[in-house]
Design an enzyme around this catalytic site. Structure first.
Site, PDB file in Angstrom:
ATOM      1  N   LYS A 111       0.799  -1.479  -0.059  1.00 49.26           N
ATOM      2  CA  LYS A 111       0.082   0.227   0.232  1.00 49.26           C
ATOM      3  C   LYS A 111       0.826   1.308   0.021  1.00 49.26           C
ATOM      4  CE  LYS A 111      -4.282  -1.517   2.363  1.00 49.26           C
ATOM      5  NZ  LYS A 111      -5.365  -1.180   3.266  1.00 49.26           N
ATOM      6  N   GLY A 125      -1.996   2.369  13.813  1.00 53.44           N
ATOM      7  CA  GLY A 125      -1.567   1.564  12.524  1.00 53.44           C
ATOM      8  C   GLY A 125      -2.314   1.773  11.344  1.00 53.44           C
ATOM      9  N   ASP A 181       4.513   1.695  21.134  1.00 58.16           N
ATOM     10  CA  ASP A 181       5.384   0.508  20.712  1.00 58.16           C
ATOM     11  C   ASP A 181       5.737   1.201  19.214  1.00 58.16           C
ATOM     12  OD1 ASP A 181       3.141   0.682  18.954  1.00 58.16           O
ATOM     13  OD2 ASP A 181       2.466  -1.041  19.207  1.00 58.16           O
TER      14      ASP A 181
END
Ligand code: NAD
Length: 291
Positions: free
Chosen positions: A71, A133, A158
């Site tokens: 993507k 995300g 993270d």
């Protein structure tokens, strides 16, 4: 309609693609509307994305969808990008207009449309959203472009956290009227506080998806006011623990499967200029345990 010398091709590229419902959904819709297109899926690794797109350009296909992992790599292969695709940093739909490839991202619009189908309008609303995300970024950028008033983003510290920081910067630069803040997802008191004056809470993390299907980011069920809308991007299972808890408390809920359906419907419209027969597609291909 039979495939002929005039039939135009569309396809999905990415890896893996064998499990994808897209070929069935699009080909059914083409047949239903009598459109002379055919849709296939090709297994393409990330490093093969540019070469595959050069080939699709040569074959003069009408367009193609891109799923993971290509993507982002696909962006550089397009002649133009929609504002959403540019800001999200990912392309999931490419339309070929006389040899010029325009990259779009319909994931966020699919989420907005799904909310609308469930009676919730993002324009002017305050949203609290967890995640940083791919799905979260698409929803956050598109919601800002679609007029969300205020957005509180909660992200785990993270490797994805920097995405959320970049998203906040992009929204502040491109949509300054949207008030956006970023918090650590570990701060549950602040999360519950922000949900307290929000119109909608959205989970855009995999928490709730199998095998984490016994989990929800919201442990304190007192958070679920009756006028809070609760949305989940997870669609496996269709009713996550988050949605079940919210429903039990009387909240309106927006399940993740509709986002998948509507991002496809948005792409269908870009390719054909027509509305996908969403109701039939939903009943045939999107029901739990469906085709
Ligand atoms: P991703 O890998 O790009 O991002 C994952 C995000 O979840 C990151 O922000 C990460 O920090 C966070 N996260 C991971 N584990 C966590 C945990 N235990 N607690 C809190 N946060 C955690 O993934 P993605 O592509 O954004 O997908 C996320 C979910 O959305 C998946 O379940 C996916 O199936 C679903 N999804 C649904 C649609 C749809 O159309 N409904 C579309 C895309 C993705």
């Amino acid at each position: 309609m039979e495939i002929s010398g005039h039939t135009q091709m569309l396809c999905l590229i990415g890896s893996p693609v064998g499990h994808s419902g897209s070929p069935a959904m699009y080909n059914y819709s083409f047949r239903k509307l009598g459109l002379d297109y055919a849709y296939l899926a090709f297994d393409i690794q990330e490093q093969e994305t540019a070469e595959a797109i050069r080939a699709l350009r040569l074959l003069n296909v009408r367009g193609f969808n891109i799923t993971m992992p290509g993507k982002t790599a696909a962006m550089a292969c397009c002649d133009e990008l929609s504002q959403a695709a540019r800001l999200i940093g990912a392309v999931n739909t490419v339309v070929n207009e006389q040899g010029r490839l325009t990259g779009h991202n319909t994931d966020g619009l699919g989420w907005v449309h799904n909310c609308r189908e469930h009676g919730f309008e993002i324009r002017g609303a305050k949203m609290t959203i967890a995640g940083s995300g791919g799905a979260a970024t698409a929803i956050q950028i598109t919601s800002a472009l679609e007029g969300v008033r205020e957005m509180s983003i909660f992200a785990m510290k993270d490797a994805f956290y920097a995405n959320a920081e970049a998203t906040v910067e992009k929204i502040r630069a491109s949509v300054p009227e949207c008030v956006v803040r970023l918090y650590d997802l570990a701060d549950r008191d602040r999360l519950y506080g922000e949900i307290g004056d929000s119109d909608i809470f959205t989970n855009a993390t995999p928490v709730g998806m199998k095998p984490m299907d016994d989990r929800s980011l919201i442990e304190d069920r007192g958070v679920f006011r009756r006028d809070l809308v609760v949305s989940d991007v997870v669609y496996n299972p269709r009713v996550t623990r988050l949605l079940a808890d919210a429903q039990a408390a009387g909240c309106r809920t927006v399940p993740g499967i509709g986002m998948l359906l509507w991002q496809g419907a948005e792409a269908f419209k870009l390719y054909t200029g027509q509305e996908m027969p969403v109701k039939e597609v939903e009943e045939r291909y999107f029901a739990e345990g469906g085709k």
